[in-house]
Design a protein around this motif. Structure first.
Motif, PDB file in Angstrom:
ATOM      1  N   TYR A 101       0.848  -1.182   0.000  1.00 45.05           N
ATOM      2  CA  TYR A 101       0.000   0.000   0.000  1.00 45.05           C
ATOM      3  C   TYR A 101       0.881   1.229   0.000  1.00 45.05           C
ATOM      4  O   TYR A 101       1.839   1.326   0.760  1.00 45.05           O
ATOM      5  CB  TYR A 101      -0.928   0.049   1.225  1.00 45.05           C
ATOM      6  CG  TYR A 101      -1.662   1.368   1.316  1.00 45.05           C
ATOM      7  CD1 TYR A 101      -1.222   2.375   2.188  1.00 45.05           C
ATOM      8  CD2 TYR A 101      -2.736   1.648   0.479  1.00 45.05           C
ATOM      9  CE1 TYR A 101      -1.853   3.608   2.234  1.00 45.05           C
ATOM     10  CE2 TYR A 101      -3.367   2.881   0.520  1.00 45.05           C
ATOM     11  CZ  TYR A 101      -2.929   3.849   1.394  1.00 45.05           C
ATOM     12  OH  TYR A 101      -3.548   5.070   1.434  1.00 45.05           O
ATOM     13  N   TRP A 102       0.543   2.181  -0.847  1.00 51.06           N
ATOM     14  CA  TRP A 102       1.253   3.471  -0.880  1.00 51.06           C
ATOM     15  C   TRP A 102       0.310   4.479  -1.493  1.00 51.06           C
ATOM     16  O   TRP A 102      -0.200   4.284  -2.589  1.00 51.06           O
ATOM     17  CB  TRP A 102       2.537   3.351  -1.709  1.00 51.06           C
ATOM     18  CG  TRP A 102       3.331   4.622  -1.791  1.00 51.06           C
ATOM     19  CD1 TRP A 102       3.371   5.648  -0.887  1.00 51.06           C
ATOM     20  CD2 TRP A 102       4.211   4.988  -2.851  1.00 51.06           C
ATOM     21  NE1 TRP A 102       4.219   6.631  -1.316  1.00 51.06           N
ATOM     22  CE2 TRP A 102       4.747   6.263  -2.517  1.00 51.06           C
ATOM     23  CE3 TRP A 102       4.602   4.388  -4.044  1.00 51.06           C
ATOM     24  CZ2 TRP A 102       5.658   6.921  -3.343  1.00 51.06           C
ATOM     25  CZ3 TRP A 102       5.503   5.047  -4.857  1.00 51.06           C
ATOM     26  CH2 TRP A 102       6.027   6.301  -4.510  1.00 51.06           C
ATOM     27  N   ASN A 103       0.073   5.580  -0.775  1.00 54.53           N
ATOM     28  CA  ASN A 103      -0.844   6.602  -1.302  1.00 54.53           C
ATOM     29  C   ASN A 103      -0.123   7.600  -2.211  1.00 54.53           C
ATOM     30  O   ASN A 103      -0.706   8.593  -2.618  1.00 54.53           O
ATOM     31  CB  ASN A 103      -1.566   7.322  -0.158  1.00 54.53           C
ATOM     32  CG  ASN A 103      -0.646   8.183   0.689  1.00 54.53           C
ATOM     33  OD1 ASN A 103       0.572   8.157   0.524  1.00 54.53           O
ATOM     34  ND2 ASN A 103      -1.228   8.946   1.603  1.00 54.53           N
ATOM     35  N   GLY A 104       1.154   7.316  -2.479  1.00 50.60           N
ATOM     36  CA  GLY A 104       1.925   8.216  -3.321  1.00 50.60           C
ATOM     37  C   GLY A 104       2.612   9.314  -2.536  1.00 50.60           C
ATOM     38  O   GLY A 104       3.454  10.040  -3.067  1.00 50.60           O
ATOM     39  N   TYR A 105       2.260   9.365  -1.267  1.00 53.40           N
ATOM     40  CA  TYR A 105       2.868  10.368  -0.396  1.00 53.40           C
ATOM     41  C   TYR A 105       3.437   9.666   0.826  1.00 53.40           C
ATOM     42  O   TYR A 105       4.184   8.702   0.684  1.00 53.40           O
ATOM     43  CB  TYR A 105       1.820  11.430  -0.041  1.00 53.40           C
ATOM     44  CG  TYR A 105       1.283  12.147  -1.255  1.00 53.40           C
ATOM     45  CD1 TYR A 105       0.074  11.785  -1.824  1.00 53.40           C
ATOM     46  CD2 TYR A 105       2.020  13.171  -1.860  1.00 53.40           C
ATOM     47  CE1 TYR A 105      -0.397  12.415  -2.954  1.00 53.40           C
ATOM     48  CE2 TYR A 105       1.540  13.816  -2.995  1.00 53.40           C
ATOM     49  CZ  TYR A 105       0.337  13.429  -3.539  1.00 53.40           C
ATOM     50  OH  TYR A 105      -0.133  14.058  -4.666  1.00 53.40           O
ATOM     51  N   SER A 106       3.062  10.069   1.995  1.00 52.33           N
ATOM     52  CA  SER A 106       3.755   9.625   3.202  1.00 52.33           C
ATOM     53  C   SER A 106       3.244   8.331   3.814  1.00 52.33           C
ATOM     54  O   SER A 106       3.818   7.853   4.786  1.00 52.33           O
ATOM     55  CB  SER A 106       3.691  10.732   4.265  1.00 52.33           C
ATOM     56  OG  SER A 106       2.341  10.994   4.607  1.00 52.33           O
ATOM     57  N   ARG A 107       2.160   7.790   3.316  1.00 48.09           N
ATOM     58  CA  ARG A 107       1.604   6.586   3.911  1.00 48.09           C
ATOM     59  C   ARG A 107       1.914   5.368   3.052  1.00 48.09           C
ATOM     60  O   ARG A 107       1.552   5.328   1.869  1.00 48.09           O
ATOM     61  CB  ARG A 107       0.090   6.719   4.086  1.00 48.09           C
ATOM     62  CG  ARG A 107      -0.303   7.817   5.070  1.00 48.09           C
ATOM     63  CD  ARG A 107      -1.803   7.891   5.229  1.00 48.09           C
ATOM     64  NE  ARG A 107      -2.352   6.686   5.831  1.00 48.09           N
ATOM     65  CZ  ARG A 107      -2.414   6.460   7.118  1.00 48.09           C
ATOM     66  NH1 ARG A 107      -1.931   7.347   7.977  1.00 48.09           N
ATOM     67  NH2 ARG A 107      -2.942   5.354   7.596  1.00 48.09           N
ATOM     68  N   ALA A 108       2.581   4.402   3.642  1.00 42.17           N
ATOM     69  CA  ALA A 108       2.957   3.193   2.919  1.00 42.17           C
ATOM     70  C   ALA A 108       3.131   2.048   3.907  1.00 42.17           C
ATOM     71  O   ALA A 108       3.532   2.263   5.054  1.00 42.17           O
ATOM     72  CB  ALA A 108       4.257   3.403   2.149  1.00 42.17           C
ATOM     73  N   THR A 109       2.830   0.850   3.435  1.00 37.75           N
ATOM     74  CA  THR A 109       3.098  -0.341   4.229  1.00 37.75           C
ATOM     75  C   THR A 109       3.796  -1.361   3.344  1.00 37.75           C
ATOM     76  O   THR A 109       3.637  -1.348   2.120  1.00 37.75           O
ATOM     77  CB  THR A 109       1.812  -0.956   4.797  1.00 37.75           C
ATOM     78  OG1 THR A 109       0.918  -1.266   3.720  1.00 37.75           O
ATOM     79  CG2 THR A 109       1.123  -0.010   5.759  1.00 37.75           C
ATOM     80  N   GLY A 110       4.557  -2.240   3.984  1.00 36.32           N
ATOM     81  CA  GLY A 110       5.336  -3.215   3.250  1.00 36.32           C
ATOM     82  C   GLY A 110       4.754  -4.610   3.315  1.00 36.32           C
ATOM     83  O   GLY A 110       4.280  -5.036   4.363  1.00 36.32           O
ATOM     84  N   ALA A 111       4.816  -5.300   2.182  1.00 38.58           N
ATOM     85  CA  ALA A 111       4.384  -6.700   2.127  1.00 38.58           C
ATOM     86  C   ALA A 111       5.551  -7.641   2.401  1.00 38.58           C
ATOM     87  O   ALA A 111       5.381  -8.677   3.045  1.00 38.58           O
ATOM     88  CB  ALA A 111       3.785  -7.000   0.759  1.00 38.58           C
ATOM     89  N   TYR A 112       6.695  -7.289   1.888  1.00 41.15           N
ATOM     90  CA  TYR A 112       7.907  -8.078   2.086  1.00 41.15           C
ATOM     91  C   TYR A 112       9.022  -7.136   2.525  1.00 41.15           C
ATOM     92  O   TYR A 112       9.119  -6.008   2.019  1.00 41.15           O
ATOM     93  CB  TYR A 112       8.317  -8.805   0.801  1.00 41.15           C
ATOM     94  CG  TYR A 112       7.265  -9.739   0.277  1.00 41.15           C
ATOM     95  CD1 TYR A 112       6.430  -9.350  -0.765  1.00 41.15           C
ATOM     96  CD2 TYR A 112       7.094 -11.007   0.824  1.00 41.15           C
ATOM     97  CE1 TYR A 112       5.456 -10.204  -1.251  1.00 41.15           C
ATOM     98  CE2 TYR A 112       6.124 -11.867   0.335  1.00 41.15           C
ATOM     99  CZ  TYR A 112       5.313 -11.451  -0.692  1.00 41.15           C
ATOM    100  OH  TYR A 112       4.344 -12.300  -1.171  1.00 41.15           O
ATOM    101  N   TRP A 113       9.870  -7.641   3.427  1.00 39.99           N
ATOM    102  CA  TRP A 113      10.905  -6.810   4.028  1.00 39.99           C
ATOM    103  C   TRP A 113      12.260  -7.493   3.956  1.00 39.99           C
ATOM    104  O   TRP A 113      12.359  -8.721   4.048  1.00 39.99           O
ATOM    105  CB  TRP A 113      10.581  -6.564   5.504  1.00 39.99           C
ATOM    106  CG  TRP A 113       9.346  -5.767   5.731  1.00 39.99           C
ATOM    107  CD1 TRP A 113       8.075  -6.234   5.803  1.00 39.99           C
ATOM    108  CD2 TRP A 113       9.262  -4.357   5.914  1.00 39.99           C
ATOM    109  NE1 TRP A 113       7.193  -5.197   6.020  1.00 39.99           N
ATOM    110  CE2 TRP A 113       7.908  -4.032   6.094  1.00 39.99           C
ATOM    111  CE3 TRP A 113      10.213  -3.329   5.947  1.00 39.99           C
ATOM    112  CZ2 TRP A 113       7.467  -2.721   6.296  1.00 39.99           C
ATOM    113  CZ3 TRP A 113       9.775  -2.033   6.157  1.00 39.99           C
ATOM    114  CH2 TRP A 113       8.417  -1.734   6.332  1.00 39.99           C
TER     115      TRP A 113
END
Length: 123
Positions: A101-113
């Motif tokens: 998930y990424w809103n194109g700005y400051s909010r993002a979450t990772g699926a794989y790390w």
């Protein structure tokens, strides 16, 4: 399952530079938006930079904008983080991630790390 392996961390003096690399395997790298995060002791993980497919768009957190550059080489399945003008407050473990998930700005979450790479900036 995607595997990510970071490299390039280390000890550097204030004002110095490092380039982090994150090599991906096990997936179709060119289809993923990728991001770099960091976590300092006692602090929450911080989203630093994101790059979408085809390098159409990038994002930088205010704390690193103008000093860090994210890039990708789809032929090498690798994403990079060029870090210049490093400061002691940049000291942290740095992680790359496939973004789910990424809103194109400051909010993002990772699926794989990745496993993380330590960056230490001495004053």
């Amino acid at each position: 399952q995607v595997q990510l392996v970071e490299s390039g961390g280390g000890l550097v003096e204030t004002g110095g530079s490092l380039r982090l690399s994150c090599a991906a395997s096990g997936g179709t790298f060119s289809r993923y938006a990728m991001g770099w995060f960091r976590q300092a002791p006692g602090k929450e993980r911080e989203f630093l930079a994101g790059i979408n497919r085809n390098t159409v768009g990038t994002y930088y957190a205010a704390s690193v904008k103008g000093r860090f550059t994210i890039s990708r080489d789809d032929g090498k399945n690798t994403v990079y983080l060029q870090m210049n003008s490093l400061k002691p407050e940049d000291t942290a473990v740095y992680y790359c991630a496939v973004l789910d998930y990424w809103n194109g700005y400051s909010r993002a979450t990772g699926a794989y790390w990745g496993q993380g790479t330590q960056v230490t900036v001495s004053s």
